[in-house]
Structure formats: C-alpha cells, structure tokens
Design an enzyme around this catalytic site. Structure first.
Site, mmCIF file in Angstrom:
data_model
loop_
_atom_site.group_PDB
_atom_site.id
_atom_site.type_symbol
_atom_site.label_atom_id
_atom_site.label_comp_id
_atom_site.label_asym_id
_atom_site.label_seq_id
_atom_site.Cartn_x
_atom_site.Cartn_y
_atom_site.Cartn_z
ATOM 1 N N GLU A 1 -9.999 1.894 4.289
ATOM 2 C CA GLU A 1 -9.642 3.034 3.343
ATOM 3 C C GLU A 1 -11.080 3.636 2.502
ATOM 4 O O GLU A 1 -11.281 4.791 2.581
ATOM 5 C CB GLU A 1 -8.733 2.567 2.235
ATOM 6 C CG GLU A 1 -8.363 3.588 1.013
ATOM 7 C CD GLU A 1 -7.397 2.725 -0.031
ATOM 8 O OE1 GLU A 1 -6.470 2.384 0.294
ATOM 9 O OE2 GLU A 1 -7.931 2.693 -1.333
ATOM 10 N N LYS B 1 -4.383 -6.678 3.595
ATOM 11 C CA LYS B 1 -4.552 -5.579 2.668
ATOM 12 C C LYS B 1 -5.860 -5.291 2.192
ATOM 13 O O LYS B 1 -6.383 -4.280 1.993
ATOM 14 C CB LYS B 1 -3.726 -6.198 1.361
ATOM 15 C CG LYS B 1 -3.466 -4.822 0.098
ATOM 16 C CD LYS B 1 -3.163 -3.427 0.628
ATOM 17 C CE LYS B 1 -3.056 -2.359 -0.174
ATOM 18 N NZ LYS B 1 -3.945 -2.083 -1.309
ATOM 19 N N HIS C 1 -7.358 -3.619 4.761
ATOM 20 C CA HIS C 1 -6.850 -2.099 4.803
ATOM 21 C C HIS C 1 -7.392 -1.473 3.845
ATOM 22 O O HIS C 1 -8.074 -0.159 4.067
ATOM 23 C CB HIS C 1 -5.438 -2.295 4.287
ATOM 24 C CG HIS C 1 -4.874 -0.890 3.864
ATOM 25 N ND1 HIS C 1 -4.971 -0.215 2.722
ATOM 26 C CD2 HIS C 1 -3.931 -0.025 4.513
ATOM 27 C CE1 HIS C 1 -4.500 0.762 2.614
ATOM 28 N NE2 HIS C 1 -3.837 1.047 3.679
ATOM 29 N N ASN C 2 -7.851 -1.837 2.558
ATOM 30 C CA ASN C 2 -8.730 -1.161 1.576
ATOM 31 C C ASN C 2 -10.250 -0.981 2.004
ATOM 32 O O ASN C 2 -10.853 -0.053 1.742
ATOM 33 C CB ASN C 2 -8.728 -1.916 0.389
ATOM 34 C CG ASN C 2 -7.410 -1.741 -0.488
ATOM 35 O OD1 ASN C 2 -6.265 -1.392 0.410
ATOM 36 N ND2 ASN C 2 -7.193 -1.997 -1.718
ATOM 37 N N SER D 1 0.893 -1.132 -0.173
ATOM 38 C CA SER D 1 0.087 -0.053 0.096
ATOM 39 C C SER D 1 0.968 1.163 0.021
ATOM 40 O O SER D 1 1.916 1.217 0.590
ATOM 41 C CB SER D 1 -0.916 -0.166 1.075
ATOM 42 O OG SER D 1 -1.506 1.350 1.134
HETATM 43 C C1 6PG Z 1 -3.244 1.431 -1.556
HETATM 44 C C2 6PG Z 1 -4.465 1.444 -2.547
HETATM 45 C C3 6PG Z 1 -4.540 0.728 -3.760
HETATM 46 C C4 6PG Z 1 -5.971 0.671 -4.420
HETATM 47 C C5 6PG Z 1 -6.550 1.903 -5.115
HETATM 48 C C6 6PG Z 1 -7.629 1.684 -5.819
HETATM 49 O O1 6PG Z 1 -3.174 0.894 -0.450
HETATM 50 O O2 6PG Z 1 -2.276 1.917 -2.157
HETATM 51 O O3 6PG Z 1 -5.531 0.579 -1.588
HETATM 52 O O4 6PG Z 1 -4.130 -0.589 -3.419
HETATM 53 O O5 6PG Z 1 -5.773 -0.598 -5.317
HETATM 54 O O6 6PG Z 1 -6.391 2.718 -4.119
HETATM 55 O O7 6PG Z 1 -8.415 0.992 -5.211
HETATM 56 P P1 6PG Z 1 -10.095 1.320 -5.830
HETATM 57 O O8 6PG Z 1 -10.115 1.476 -7.273
HETATM 58 O O9 6PG Z 1 -11.001 0.180 -5.356
HETATM 59 O O10 6PG Z 1 -10.540 2.655 -5.142
#
Ligand code: 6PG
Length: 472
Positions: A192, A185, A188-189, A131
């Site tokens: 996010e 991860k 994490h997302n 990330s």
């Molecule tokens: C990170 C992000 C990354 C992710 C993008 C797009 O931790 O660097 O999570 O890995 O792929 O942010 O995600 P979306 O297209 O699903 O918004």
C-alpha cells in the site's frame, strides 16, 4: 437459553469498530458492542445502530455474558498496549475455548506472544488483519485471519458473511498459524505504501514537469485507471478534482506535504532486512514519507540549492509515464509477494500465496486488476521465483520497462525525487543482471577484514593476504 444470546462482540467503538458491527448486524448476526467510555456505546446504539441487531453493553462482564458459547470477541482497539489491556481485563470472564480476534494492525511479534499466552490459558486467538478503511468495514473488508485453526472454523461463517464478496468467493480465508494474518496485513500495507508513493511521484512529475492542473491530472488518472482498476488510483483522481470548501482551491494544494505513518510499512522493511529480502520500492516509499516529514529542514536546504532548469519533453512522455506507473505498481506487488513467500517458509506460516492474492481482490486498499493474474501465477507455481518472470506479467515487463527507464532517466535531470519509481527500476535491473559488482565488495571485505570470498573457477572459501600486517 444460549440461542437468545448474541453471535459475536465488537470491542472498540471508533469508526472501524462501529462499521464492522453494523456490517455484521446487516448480515443478520446478533452483535454485542462495548467501548471503554460508555457514552460512546450509548450514542452508537441509540443512533447509528438503532434497530440493527446490535446490543450495547456497559461492562466486560455484561459483554461476555451476552454471548453464545464459545464466545467470539473481536477487538477493534488501537494496536499496542490497549490490546494487551483489553485482553487482560477480559480474561477473568472467559472460559476455555472462547475466541478472541484481534482485528487491529498489531505488530506480528506481539501477536505471536499473545497467541502463546492465550493458548496456555486455553483461549483461542486469531490475529486478523482487516483492510478497507471505514468504508470497507461497513460494506465488506478484506479479512486476513491467522492463528488457531479450530477457532477459524467456528467464526468462518461470520467472517465470510462480513467480508467483501467476489466471483472467486468471500475475501477471507484461514491464512495459517500464529501471526500469519497480521504478517500478511503488514505486507499488504507495505505494498500500500509503495503504490501510494508511486502514484504520488507520478503526480509530482505531472505538476512540476508537465505543468498539469489537478483537474487535468484527475482526468488522466481516471483514464489510466481503466487499466489498473485500482482503489488507490480511484481515490487519487477523486482527490485531485476535490475543492477545498474554505478557499475554493484544489484541496490537494491546500494539504501540507508532510506524510505521517503508523508503522506497518516500516515493519515490513525491517522484517525484510532481517530475512535478507530486498524490497527497495517499499523501502523507498517508507523513506519518502520520513523525508517528507522534515519540512523545515527541506525548506532550509532548498533555499541553498537551486532546482535544475525546466525540461522539454515531447508528447510521448505522458505515455511513458503511464507505462512507468503501471509496471512499477506490479513491481511493488512482486516485492511484497516475495517477502511473504520467504517469511512463510521462515516462520512456518505455510501461506497459499494465490489465496492471499484472492482475498485482496476486493475490499482492501490495494485491490486492483493485478490481483487476478497474481492469483493465477501462484496457483500455477506456488514456488514462483518472482512475479516478474511469470507468464502473467512477462510481456508487460518486456514492453513497459523501457518506458520506466525513460521516465527515470529524464526526471533525474529535472531534480525531482522519484525514489520509488527509480528503486522499482533498480530492483528490476538488479534482478535481471547476470553480473553485479559484488565481486569487488567481496574483495574489499576480504582486504580489510579477512572476511573471505568464493571464486568463480573452483569451490571453497578463499582469503588473500592483501597486506603485510607487520608493516601496516
Ligand atoms: C487498510 C489500511 C489501514 C492503515 C491505514 C493507515 O488496509 O485499511 O492499511 O489499516 O492503518 O491506512 O496507515 P498509515 O497511518 O501507516 O499510513
């Protein structure tokens, strides 16, 4: 001979792959790179990677032969089929004990499958979340590896040198077996998505109710970020003051309000449902993106129904909003950590949640000041029931939940959708309700389907003959 060979390879020369290779090269590692279209590799080694310890290779055989044994190969290709394709093409050139690291956002069940298949062939596999976006890849990402532990030991020094550095150590650790790295991860997302949506809803309130300009909002988010020290807040205030080159308008006003997603947030929600875990703030964030994407339908429906009248709020509202964003952000982390805790037991990951929080302290997209207290909370009690009741956050909840409640109740009157803010409050209220109406749900289930219920006054499973089936 082997000594002259390279330490590691990166396959996939999109920006993330390029930046990761450059990052590794800058740490004194010798890096081989490869891309399916040779032109991209050539341009990279001649331009950005010139004199940077990076060697271009133009076939997978050449790539493999350029490496010290056991070979260490990072895949930075699109998640899904491309990962399987590259692995299949690589296999004929690999020896037992060689190491493949999948650094993309792979679905964790794919990672389990790949781990098993490669394990049978004697190839060691690390499913690894990375990330930090393009900047992180270049200057130090948060790295979340899981899989073969002996493979981790072999690449530990490389990953530690590549990761973001904090006073608590590099933002990488061996997380656990199988797909644990990609699972972490994924969550994490999920967090996010939730934090992004909470900030976006706050922005929506600022523009629609408080009638603030993007520049004003930028100043406010910048000030609030003194409390959050959050990467997502930081980019928000930078975005809000950014002007579109073409029109001179704030760029945020020019961008279409229709959000895209690649799947990691949705997978978090799907898996949480499978595990019987409630993560409503994250769920609402995924749904909000989905709903935003049907812009045409929203326009048609919005023409039929008027939005409620303007509201009069007193000056203290902005402070309530500040607290609402603060506390709901902690709830987003609480939901994610809960999911990890349960998944860890269910899937045998044996995660150390304080270590997960530690490696998120820097480099990654959800880095913020909250990660240190989260780390402390799980260090003290790895089985902590929920962050909401940890000593680290208890007083914040006592102080700020009334303000989240104030914001949600006021904004509902204005007809502005705030799915994540209100779900965060519902999560808190649900968790802290000693009494919920599920007794009635149980009665209904038993009424129409004889699904039985438990009683408060005695042990056992009970059923009531609600209806005379012969007379229905
Ligand atoms: C990170 C992000 C990354 C992710 C993008 C797009 O931790 O660097 O999570 O890995 O792929 O942010 O995600 P979306 O297209 O699903 O918004």
């Amino acid at each position: 001979m082997d000594q002259q060979k390279n330490d590691i390879a990166v396959i996939g020369m999109a920006v993330m792959g390029q930046n990761l290779a450059l990052n590794m090269g800058s740490k004194g590692l010798k890096v081989s790179v490869y891309n399916r279209t040779s032109e991209k590799t050539k341009r990279f080694v001649e331009e950005r990677a010139k004199n940077k310890n990076i060697q271009g290779t133009y076939s997978l055989e050449e790539l493999v032969n350029s490496l010290k044994t056991p070979r260490k190969i990072i895949l930075m290709v699109k998640a899904g089929k491309p990962v399987d394709d590259v692995i299949e093409e690589l296999l004929p050139y690999l020896n037992k004990e060689d190491i493949i690291i999948d650094g993309g956002n792979s679905y964790y069940k794919d990672t389990d499958r790949r781990y098993e298949e490669l394990h049978k062939k004697g190839i060691r596999f690390l499913g690894t979340g990375i990330s930090g976006g393009e900047y992180g890849a270049l200057h130090g990402p948060s790295i979340m590896p899981g899989g073969d532990e002996s493979a981790y030991e072999e690449v530990k020094n490389i990953l530690e040198a590549t990761a973001a550095q904090t006073e608590d150590g590099p933002c990488v650790t061996y997380l656990g077996p199988k797909s644990s790295g990609h699972y972490v991860k994924m969550v994490h997302n999920g967090i996010e998505y939730a934090i992004m949506e909470l900030i976006a809803e706050t922005y929506d309130i600022m523009r629609k109710v408080l009638k603030m300009t993007p520049q004003d909002m930028s100043k406010v988010f910048k000030e609030w970020n003194e409390d959050h020290k959050s990467y997502l807040m930081e980019i928000t205030y930078k975005i809000l003051e950014w002007k579109d080159e073409e029109t001179g308008q704030p760029i945020v006003d020019v961008i279409l309000d229709s959000a895209k997603q690649k799947g990691t947030g949705k997978w978090s929600v799907q898996d949480a449902l499978d595990l019987n875990i409630s993560i409503p703030t994250i769920n609402a964030a995924v749904n909000a993106r989905t709903l935003s994407s049907i812009k045409d339908e929203r326009i048609r429906i919005g023409e039929i129904y008027e939005t409620p009248t303007e509201m009069n709020l007193d000056e203290s509202f902005i402070n309530s909003l500040r607290d609402a964003l603060y506390i709901s952000t902690i709830i987003a982390y609480a939901e994610g950590m809960k999911l990890l805790q349960v998944a860890s037991k269910e899937y045998g990951y044996n995660l150390d949640l304080s270590e997960v929080a530690r490696i998120w302290e820097d480099g990654c997209i959800i880095r913020s000041t909250f990660l240190k207290p989260i780390q402390r909370a799980f260090k003290k009690d790895p089985n902590l029931v929920n962050l909401i009741i940890s000593d680290e956050f208890k007083s914040d909840f006592k102080k700020k939940i009334p303000n989240l409640r104030e914001v949600v109740s006021q904004i509902k009157k204005a007809g502005i959708p705030i799915p994540s803010l209100s779900s965060a409050l519902d999560y808190f209220d649900g968790l802290s309700s000693k009494e919920l109406p599920a007794n009635l749900i149980q009665a209904q289930r038993d009424y129409f389907g004889a699904h039985t219920y438990e009683r408060r006054d005695k042990e056992g499973i009970f059923h009531t003959e609600w209806q005379d089936i012969h007379n229905i």
